[in-house]
Design an enzyme around this catalytic site. Structure first.
Site, PDB file in Angstrom:
ATOM      1  N   HIS A 128      -5.846   4.963  -4.536  1.00 30.60           N
ATOM      2  CA  HIS A 128      -7.137   4.788  -3.861  1.00 30.60           C
ATOM      3  C   HIS A 128      -7.384   6.050  -3.044  1.00 30.60           C
ATOM      4  CE1 HIS A 128      -7.340   0.376  -4.674  1.00 30.60           C
ATOM      5  NE2 HIS A 128      -6.013   0.497  -4.696  1.00 30.60           N
ATOM      6  N   HIS A 131      -4.761   3.491   4.991  1.00 31.54           N
ATOM      7  CA  HIS A 131      -5.521   2.844   6.063  1.00 31.54           C
ATOM      8  C   HIS A 131      -5.109   3.486   7.383  1.00 31.54           C
ATOM      9  CE1 HIS A 131      -6.933  -0.481   3.540  1.00 31.54           C
ATOM     10  NE2 HIS A 131      -5.695  -0.622   3.087  1.00 31.54           N
ATOM     11  N   HIS A 135       0.291  -3.184 -11.056  1.00 30.58           N
ATOM     12  CA  HIS A 135       1.181  -3.621  -9.967  1.00 30.58           C
ATOM     13  C   HIS A 135       1.739  -5.033 -10.136  1.00 30.58           C
ATOM     14  CE1 HIS A 135      -2.482  -5.385  -8.414  1.00 30.58           C
ATOM     15  NE2 HIS A 135      -2.898  -4.320  -7.768  1.00 30.58           N
ATOM     16  N   ASP A 164       0.052   2.743  -6.179  1.00 27.17           N
ATOM     17  CA  ASP A 164      -0.974   1.964  -5.476  1.00 27.17           C
ATOM     18  C   ASP A 164      -1.213   2.549  -4.083  1.00 27.17           C
ATOM     19  OD1 ASP A 164      -2.957   0.199  -4.906  1.00 27.17           O
ATOM     20  OD2 ASP A 164      -1.714  -1.602  -4.943  1.00 27.17           O
ATOM     21  N   HIS A 179      -2.551   4.603 -10.556  1.00 24.95           N
ATOM     22  CA  HIS A 179      -3.219   3.668  -9.627  1.00 24.95           C
ATOM     23  C   HIS A 179      -3.167   4.197  -8.196  1.00 24.95           C
ATOM     24  CE1 HIS A 179      -3.880  -0.825  -8.393  1.00 24.95           C
ATOM     25  NE2 HIS A 179      -4.329  -0.012  -7.459  1.00 24.95           N
TER      26      HIS A 179
HETATM   27  O1  DOR Z   1      -2.989  -3.974  -0.848  1.00 28.52           O
HETATM   28  C1  DOR Z   1      -4.001  -3.617  -1.433  1.00 28.52           C
HETATM   29  N1  DOR Z   1      -4.770  -2.604  -0.970  1.00 28.52           N
HETATM   30  N2  DOR Z   1      -4.362  -4.273  -2.559  1.00 28.52           N
HETATM   31  C2  DOR Z   1      -5.548  -4.038  -3.160  1.00 28.52           C
HETATM   32  O2  DOR Z   1      -5.811  -4.653  -4.161  1.00 28.52           O
HETATM   33  C3  DOR Z   1      -6.522  -3.080  -2.569  1.00 28.52           C
HETATM   34  C4  DOR Z   1      -5.811  -2.061  -1.764  1.00 28.52           C
HETATM   35  C5  DOR Z   1      -6.740  -1.219  -0.917  1.00 28.52           C
HETATM   36  O3  DOR Z   1      -7.746  -0.738  -1.456  1.00 28.52           O
HETATM   37  O4  DOR Z   1      -6.449  -1.010   0.270  1.00 28.52           O
HETATM   38 ZN    ZN Z   2      -4.727  -0.806  -5.640  1.00 30.87          ZN
END
Ligand code: DOR
Ligand code: ZN
Length: 391
Positions: A56, A264, A198, A260, A54
């Site tokens: 991004h 950002h 998660h 996860d 998991h």
């Molecule tokens: O905290 C999170 N960030 N939860 C999510 O479900 C999406 C993720 C993100 O893409 O930044």
């Molecule tokens: Zn996620």
């Protein structure tokens, strides 16, 4: 090529060597073999290559947060040989057309192997390129797209795809009950291949039926606290939840651990963005637990390599055995460091774990016979990573 070290195999720890030909392991033995191309890791541990199911990786229009090159560099640095990428990109990965475009980019930029999840949408044909479907219940199932979500799930099930679910019912806020309620509802569908990702609470975990699940280092380590940058969805719950979840990892009731990884910018975090990078902190944090005697090395390897491979259906990854890919992670259990986000390869240089002392670090990552990280330097090249569906 020959790899020497303390090899963690399904038959236990073997002090010896692993013979690699091309991309595959051909032999593991205690014998003193010779090869002009030898990597001698001495007393360090050679683990099956870790898989993060998991992450991004962003890219597309969100490349300023992370792109597939920086994200997979972070993976290589963190000891991961493969990552599975979420579809909440811009544009979203919710059709074969966008998936093909993403594959084209990843093929050129990835340093480690990668997989994709497709989001709720038009799934026709996506089973060829994607590992599974990702359902984000708060914004889909519980936000007026129930029927559309169910149609995508039906397609995934019908085509043997895994369905990975972010389970929260937003009408119950960010409580353990919000997670528990959503998990009960999704498990009630009786799917053949369901994975809850998660998991953050005892209440949530207790509702899982007929599905595998993962949790993340922040749910295991930050319960009851809220350090800077720790905002994330699902929210971090109480101390008792963390203790319960760690116990569930020890017992195998939680099969996998994912990061996860959610990069950002600092200014976006200041404005309330949820998530933070995790690819470069997960393994050191968990090895620290191993060093403290709070988690066994076998459980760590199960949760970060064997089980992710099994759940994702990756038959030639997940363990060090003859015939499998020579994708492996070398760790120095004694090396100590401090988490310094400014040194991340990820574009997102922040972490709720900033300043934490860790003991146990990845020192090399090999993907299908080729080093992508050596002595903490990323040496891999964009373009080496392959789609896990093609392995
Ligand atoms: O905290 C999170 N960030 N939860 C999510 O479900 C999406 C993720 C993100 O893409 O930044
Ligand atoms: Zn996620």
């Amino acid at each position: 090529m020959l790899v020497k070290g303390r090899l963690l195999t399904p038959r236990g720890l073997i002090e010896g060597c692993m013979k690699v030909e091309g991309e595959r392991i051909v032999r593991i033995s205690r014998l003193g073999e010779r090869d002009p191309q030898t990597y001698d890791f001495g007393g360090k541990l050679v683990l099956p290559g870790l898989i993060d199911m998991h992450v991004h990786l962003r890219d597309f229009d969100l490349s300023y947060k992370e792109d597939i090159k920086s994200g997979t560099s972070a993976a290589a640095a963190g000891g991961f040989v493969a990552v599975a990428d979420m579809p909440n990109t811009k544009p979203r990965v919710d059709s074969l057309e966008v998936l093909k475009w993403r594959e084209e980019i990843a093929r050129q930029k990835a340093l480690v192997d990668y997989g994709f999840y497709v989001g709720v949408g038009r799934l026709e044909g996506t089973e060829k390129l994607a590992l599974g479907l990702k359902v984000f219940m708060p914004q889909e199932y519980y936000s007026g797209q129930r029927e559309k979500t169910l149609r995508s799930i039906e397609y995934a099930e019908g085509h043997g795809m895994l369905t990975v679910v972010h389970a929260e019912d937003p009408s119950l806020g960010e409580t353990p009950e919000a997670e528990a309620h959503a998990i009960r509802e999704i498990c009630g569908l009786g799917l053949r291949r369901l994975h809850i990702t998660h998991v953050s609470s005892r209440a949530g975990h207790s509702q899982i039926r007929g599905a595998t699940c993962d949790t993340c280092p922040h749910y295991l380590l930050l319960g009851g606290s809220s350090p800077p940058h720790s905002k994330v969805h699902p929210s971090i719950k109480g101390r008792e939840d963390s203790e319960y979840l760690l116990q569930a990892v020890r017992r195998g009731g939680i099969q996998a651990i994912s990061s996860d990884h959610a990069p950002h910018l600092p200014e976006e975090k200041a404005e309330g963005a949820a998530g933070f990078p995790g690819l470069e902190t997960s393994l050191p944090l968990l090895l620290t637990l191993v060093n403290k005697g709070e988690l066994s090395l076998e459980r760590l390897v199960s949760a970060m390599a064997e089980q992710p491979a099994r759940i994702l259906g990756l038959k030639r990854l997940g363990s060090l055995e003859e015939g499998k890919y020579a994708s492996f992670t070398v760790v120095d259990l004694k090396a100590e460091s401090v988490i310094r986000p400014e040194e991340f390869r990820s574009k997102s240089k922040l972490s709720p774990f900033e300043g934490w002392k860790v003991r146990g670090l990845p020192v090399a990552t090999f993907v299908r016979g080729k080093p992508v990280m050596l002595e903490e330097e990323v040496v891999g090249e964009p373009g080496w990573g392959k789609n896990l569906k093609f392995l």
